[in-house]
Design a protein around this motif. Structure first.
Motif, PDB file in Angstrom:
ATOM      1  N   GLU A  45       0.597  -0.728   0.216  1.00 47.14           N
ATOM      2  CA  GLU A  45      -0.148   0.283  -0.209  1.00 47.14           C
ATOM      3  C   GLU A  45       1.171   1.280   0.125  1.00 47.14           C
ATOM      4  O   GLU A  45       0.120   2.600   0.207  1.00 47.14           O
ATOM      5  CB  GLU A  45      -1.046   0.187   1.108  1.00 47.14           C
ATOM      6  CG  GLU A  45      -2.453  -1.024   1.111  1.00 47.14           C
ATOM      7  CD  GLU A  45      -1.379  -1.486   1.812  1.00 47.14           C
ATOM      8  OE1 GLU A  45      -0.613  -2.654   2.910  1.00 47.14           O
ATOM      9  OE2 GLU A  45      -2.531  -3.301   1.401  1.00 47.14           O
ATOM     10  N   GLU A  56       0.759 -10.842  -3.733  1.00 41.35           N
ATOM     11  CA  GLU A  56      -0.416 -10.025  -4.034  1.00 41.35           C
ATOM     12  C   GLU A  56      -1.594 -11.273  -4.192  1.00 41.35           C
ATOM     13  O   GLU A  56      -2.687 -11.251  -4.340  1.00 41.35           O
ATOM     14  CB  GLU A  56      -0.479  -8.890  -4.922  1.00 41.35           C
ATOM     15  CG  GLU A  56      -0.005  -7.204  -4.269  1.00 41.35           C
ATOM     16  CD  GLU A  56       0.286  -6.598  -5.628  1.00 41.35           C
ATOM     17  OE1 GLU A  56      -0.942  -5.448  -5.552  1.00 41.35           O
ATOM     18  OE2 GLU A  56       0.905  -5.884  -6.069  1.00 41.35           O
ATOM     19  N   ARG A  57      -1.461 -11.866  -5.569  1.00 39.52           N
ATOM     20  CA  ARG A  57      -2.407 -13.146  -6.016  1.00 39.52           C
ATOM     21  C   ARG A  57      -2.511 -13.616  -4.546  1.00 39.52           C
ATOM     22  O   ARG A  57      -4.088 -13.579  -4.268  1.00 39.52           O
ATOM     23  CB  ARG A  57      -1.437 -13.615  -7.430  1.00 39.52           C
ATOM     24  CG  ARG A  57      -1.941 -14.509  -7.264  1.00 39.52           C
ATOM     25  CD  ARG A  57      -1.545 -15.596  -8.543  1.00 39.52           C
ATOM     26  NE  ARG A  57      -0.572 -15.913  -8.805  1.00 39.52           N
ATOM     27  CZ  ARG A  57       0.453 -15.181  -9.393  1.00 39.52           C
ATOM     28  NH1 ARG A  57       0.430 -14.078  -9.831  1.00 39.52           N
ATOM     29  NH2 ARG A  57       1.680 -15.462  -9.010  1.00 39.52           N
ATOM     30  N   TRP A  86      -2.465 -13.082  -1.481  1.00 41.06           N
ATOM     31  CA  TRP A  86      -3.016 -12.020  -0.465  1.00 41.06           C
ATOM     32  C   TRP A  86      -4.501 -12.067  -0.476  1.00 41.06           C
ATOM     33  O   TRP A  86      -5.976 -12.406  -0.328  1.00 41.06           O
ATOM     34  CB  TRP A  86      -1.834 -10.661   0.201  1.00 41.06           C
ATOM     35  CG  TRP A  86      -1.427 -10.654   1.419  1.00 41.06           C
ATOM     36  CD1 TRP A  86      -1.844  -9.643   1.878  1.00 41.06           C
ATOM     37  CD2 TRP A  86      -0.723 -11.614   2.200  1.00 41.06           C
ATOM     38  NE1 TRP A  86      -1.244  -9.392   3.522  1.00 41.06           N
ATOM     39  CE2 TRP A  86      -0.408 -11.025   2.801  1.00 41.06           C
ATOM     40  CE3 TRP A  86       0.090 -12.383   1.777  1.00 41.06           C
ATOM     41  CZ2 TRP A  86       0.485 -11.169   4.062  1.00 41.06           C
ATOM     42  CZ3 TRP A  86       1.051 -12.914   2.689  1.00 41.06           C
ATOM     43  CH2 TRP A  86       1.898 -13.027   3.429  1.00 41.06           C
ATOM     44  N   THR A  87      -4.839 -12.161  -2.347  1.00 38.23           N
ATOM     45  CA  THR A  87      -5.842 -11.724  -2.609  1.00 38.23           C
ATOM     46  C   THR A  87      -7.040 -13.471  -2.214  1.00 38.23           C
ATOM     47  O   THR A  87      -7.790 -13.246  -1.785  1.00 38.23           O
ATOM     48  CB  THR A  87      -5.839 -11.468  -3.792  1.00 38.23           C
ATOM     49  OG1 THR A  87      -5.516 -10.248  -4.074  1.00 38.23           O
ATOM     50  CG2 THR A  87      -7.536 -11.543  -4.574  1.00 38.23           C
ATOM     51  N   GLU A  88      -6.390 -14.036  -3.014  1.00 34.51           N
ATOM     52  CA  GLU A  88      -6.770 -15.730  -2.904  1.00 34.51           C
ATOM     53  C   GLU A  88      -7.218 -15.942  -1.604  1.00 34.51           C
ATOM     54  O   GLU A  88      -7.906 -16.960  -1.601  1.00 34.51           O
ATOM     55  CB  GLU A  88      -5.936 -16.517  -3.642  1.00 34.51           C
ATOM     56  CG  GLU A  88      -5.559 -15.993  -5.141  1.00 34.51           C
ATOM     57  CD  GLU A  88      -4.305 -17.212  -5.627  1.00 34.51           C
ATOM     58  OE1 GLU A  88      -4.061 -18.046  -4.892  1.00 34.51           O
ATOM     59  OE2 GLU A  88      -4.324 -17.830  -7.103  1.00 34.51           O
ATOM     60  N   ASN A 144      -7.734 -14.239   0.511  1.00 39.78           N
ATOM     61  CA  ASN A 144      -8.129 -12.564   1.687  1.00 39.78           C
ATOM     62  C   ASN A 144      -7.645 -12.388   3.295  1.00 39.78           C
ATOM     63  O   ASN A 144      -7.858 -12.274   4.393  1.00 39.78           O
ATOM     64  CB  ASN A 144      -9.907 -13.733   2.693  1.00 39.78           C
ATOM     65  CG  ASN A 144     -10.550 -13.960   1.783  1.00 39.78           C
ATOM     66  OD1 ASN A 144     -10.899 -13.150   0.248  1.00 39.78           O
ATOM     67  ND2 ASN A 144     -11.270 -14.645   1.303  1.00 39.78           N
ATOM     68  N   THR A 198      -4.976  -9.393   4.763  1.00 37.90           N
ATOM     69  CA  THR A 198      -4.888  -7.833   4.831  1.00 37.90           C
ATOM     70  C   THR A 198      -4.007  -7.952   5.580  1.00 37.90           C
ATOM     71  O   THR A 198      -4.062  -6.552   5.827  1.00 37.90           O
ATOM     72  CB  THR A 198      -6.332  -8.010   5.599  1.00 37.90           C
ATOM     73  OG1 THR A 198      -6.705  -7.718   6.677  1.00 37.90           O
ATOM     74  CG2 THR A 198      -7.843  -7.766   4.514  1.00 37.90           C
TER      75      THR A 198
END
Length: 155
Positions: A47, A111-112, A114-116, A118, A120
């Motif tokens: 971020e 990032e992939r 972290w997204t897959e 969930n 944060t």
């Protein structure tokens, strides 16, 4: 007989590979301990937030080293995520600073993952071992708890 020896050798190699990321090999003498000074580091999260060792003077820190391909890390990250979410329930002045630092893994893969999954948690992808090597030479996941510039616990 030869087939048995080959299978036995392959089994031993498999066991070594699956033994977990933590047990890479014995830790050298210079590895950090509770009470040691926190190594001076600075990372930037996905971020764009900067997190550094000096932040431990403002709030307790939880520093997590990982790689998303590590089976032990895959098990531990959801647990750390739960701790992080509990931490966010406290008033901001009482919250700990969490930072996950990848070991030899770039932003796209992190990032992939972290997204897959969930996740944060604040994360800083590192394509090398520069930051990690300030803390350890082997073994992930590795979690350091720090306060006032000192390591207070290692998991």
């Amino acid at each position: 007989m030869i087939a048995n020896k080959v299978l036995h050798s392959l089994f031993i190699v498999l066991i070594i590979c699956l033994a977990g990321c933590i047990g890479e090999k014995e830790e050298p003498e210079w590895y950090l301990h509770s009470g040691d000074a926190l190594p001076q580091f600075e990372v930037t999260t996905i971020e764009g937030r900067t997190v550094c060792s000096a932040d431990s003077y403002n709030a307790p820190m939880v520093i997590v080293f990982f790689n998303t391909t590590c089976p032990d890390c895959q098990k531990e990250l959801p647990i750390i995520q739960e701790r992080y979410e509990e931490n966010l329930k406290f008033p901001e002045s009482e919250q700990s600073i969490y930072i996950c630092i990848s070991r030899e893994e770039g932003a796209a893969d992190v990032e992939r993952y972290w997204t897959e999954n969930n996740l944060t948690l604040p994360v800083s992808p590192q394509t090398d071992r520069r930051i990690y090597s300030m803390f350890a030479s082997i073994g992930i996941p590795r979690i350091f708890y720090a306060k006032d510039g000192k390591i207070i616990k290692i998991e």
